[in-house]
Design a protein around this motif. Sequence first.
Motif, mmCIF file in Angstrom:
data_model
loop_
_atom_site.group_PDB
_atom_site.id
_atom_site.type_symbol
_atom_site.label_atom_id
_atom_site.label_comp_id
_atom_site.label_asym_id
_atom_site.label_seq_id
_atom_site.Cartn_x
_atom_site.Cartn_y
_atom_site.Cartn_z
ATOM 1 N N SER A 83 -0.303 0.387 -5.666
ATOM 2 C CA SER A 83 -1.677 0.225 -6.157
ATOM 3 C C SER A 83 -1.735 0.135 -7.674
ATOM 4 O O SER A 83 -2.809 -0.106 -8.241
ATOM 5 N N ALA A 87 0.830 -1.212 0.000
ATOM 6 C CA ALA A 87 0.000 0.000 0.000
ATOM 7 C C ALA A 87 0.861 1.258 0.000
ATOM 8 O O ALA A 87 1.923 1.302 0.631
ATOM 9 N N CYS A 94 -4.114 -3.486 -1.666
ATOM 10 C CA CYS A 94 -4.298 -3.006 -3.040
ATOM 11 C C CYS A 94 -3.193 -3.529 -3.944
ATOM 12 O O CYS A 94 -2.100 -3.859 -3.506
ATOM 13 N N ASN A 122 -5.782 4.562 -5.934
ATOM 14 C CA ASN A 122 -6.795 4.680 -4.880
ATOM 15 C C ASN A 122 -6.506 5.905 -4.027
ATOM 16 O O ASN A 122 -5.421 6.492 -4.115
ATOM 17 N N TYR A 147 -7.593 -0.154 1.930
ATOM 18 C CA TYR A 147 -6.791 -0.415 0.722
ATOM 19 C C TYR A 147 -5.465 -1.097 1.055
ATOM 20 O O TYR A 147 -4.506 -1.004 0.295
#
Length: 500
Positions: A383, A255, A499, A313, A496
Amino acid sequence: MNTNLNPNPLVRFLGKPKHEFTKADIVRYVKENNIEMINLRYAGADGRLKTLNFIINDEDYLDSILTCGERVDGSSLFPYIEAGSSDLYVVPRYRTAFLNPFSEIPAIDILCSYYTKDGTPLEMSPEYTLRKAHNELKRVTGLNFHVMGELEYYVVTPKESLFLADDQRGYHESTPFNKGAELRATAMKYIAEAGGLIKYGHSEVGNFTKDDLMYEQNEIEFLPTDIEDAADQLLVAKWIIRTLAYQYGVDVTFAPKITVGKAGSGLHIHTRLMKDGKNAMVKDGGELSDNALKAIAGYLCLASSLTAFGNTNPTSYFRLVPHQEAPTNICWGDRNRSVLVRVPLGWSAGANKMVCDVNPLESPSNLDVTLKQTVEFRCPDGSADIYLLLAGLTVAARHGFEMENGLQYARDRYVDVNIFDDKNKAVLERLSQLPASCEESAKRLLDQRSIYEQYGVFSPRLIDGLADRLAAFKDANLRQELNNDEEKIMALVNKYFYCG
């Protein structure tokens, strides 16, 4: 080619590089090494590897798997594919075959490409988009594109009391202060055996404890290689690191933001343009060539829209904040880690003599050190959709060659000062900034979509789907809404956490 030192068991056994693998080679390896399973692998819209498992019944069935692949439901893999026309084929690419390092049942894994009911490549497939982008770059410039990624990640374990590294001082630590060294070394071994070209691994800056957990940042960096191979190896590497972490009973995250006030994880991409085995980004004297400046111009020109592929994100934009190593201003420079496009320290000035200075018995070598010079794009993070990010960078490099004023465009955005120093405010004020949210990234993508869609590289439906997904976050005012509330920010980080 001498394959004795190659870590990939298939390469050693077959005595040929992976790009020469054929169906007959895979069948031979399966039969002579008691392989019982074939796993077809392919990336979905979430950037993670998907899997179809096949037990090998007999040689005819093995031939069928390797020849035809299998059907999949595209609408379950890509949200922008309509359910009524979602039947797709996944067809194995033999050069990607590797021995699964985790399966108790001896298994070969093979990455696949998506094809439609008509037997043509799926236009909006990320992998095919990258292939198209590279073909157009080669057509326009006559150059091949090589890239490599710096894969940063955090290992999360219960807090220990012995040999704790200082907070945010974990850079290149050794054991026992670096607890993730064994996991990292094993991951590197597995990635190399799966065909990944690894440069090195090390612990990174991020190191802290929070809520009885220890967070330790690590990095695995790859060697530059053909851009399609570079994408494949990053995808496989993330799967290997996560699966290995699960076996170790620890958590891992790529992340972009991990917690408030601590270093996030990026996915820096190093690039070089190649011609006849030579680095076309460097002149004989070691200076950057016009080819390099044109590519840099393209990276800078499309930087804002490239975030649509590399920063996908809302937590991505909590990493991209001023006064940090993650860039916010659209500029480039030498060695400066706060710029968007960085030219790392080169090796041309006496590089072949340094080893003689520390090793008096050695004579200067003829190693072509210009191959080490790259140009680094620093804003992407974990991400990212790896195939689309690299496809976008390839389009950007090509666009730099097609810009009428590309060389001057790059020169005008060169920075050799600390842009956050008050005395350099004038420099900062003339620079454009990266988007501050997914919503803004979507707008920039739509503004520049014609460049990505040129020559049929990016499908219009793919651009629309990506823009809609980014806009749906409605995060334009998220920073103000959260107002540095750590509890709310951590809820977003946790959402997230896995991700990419």
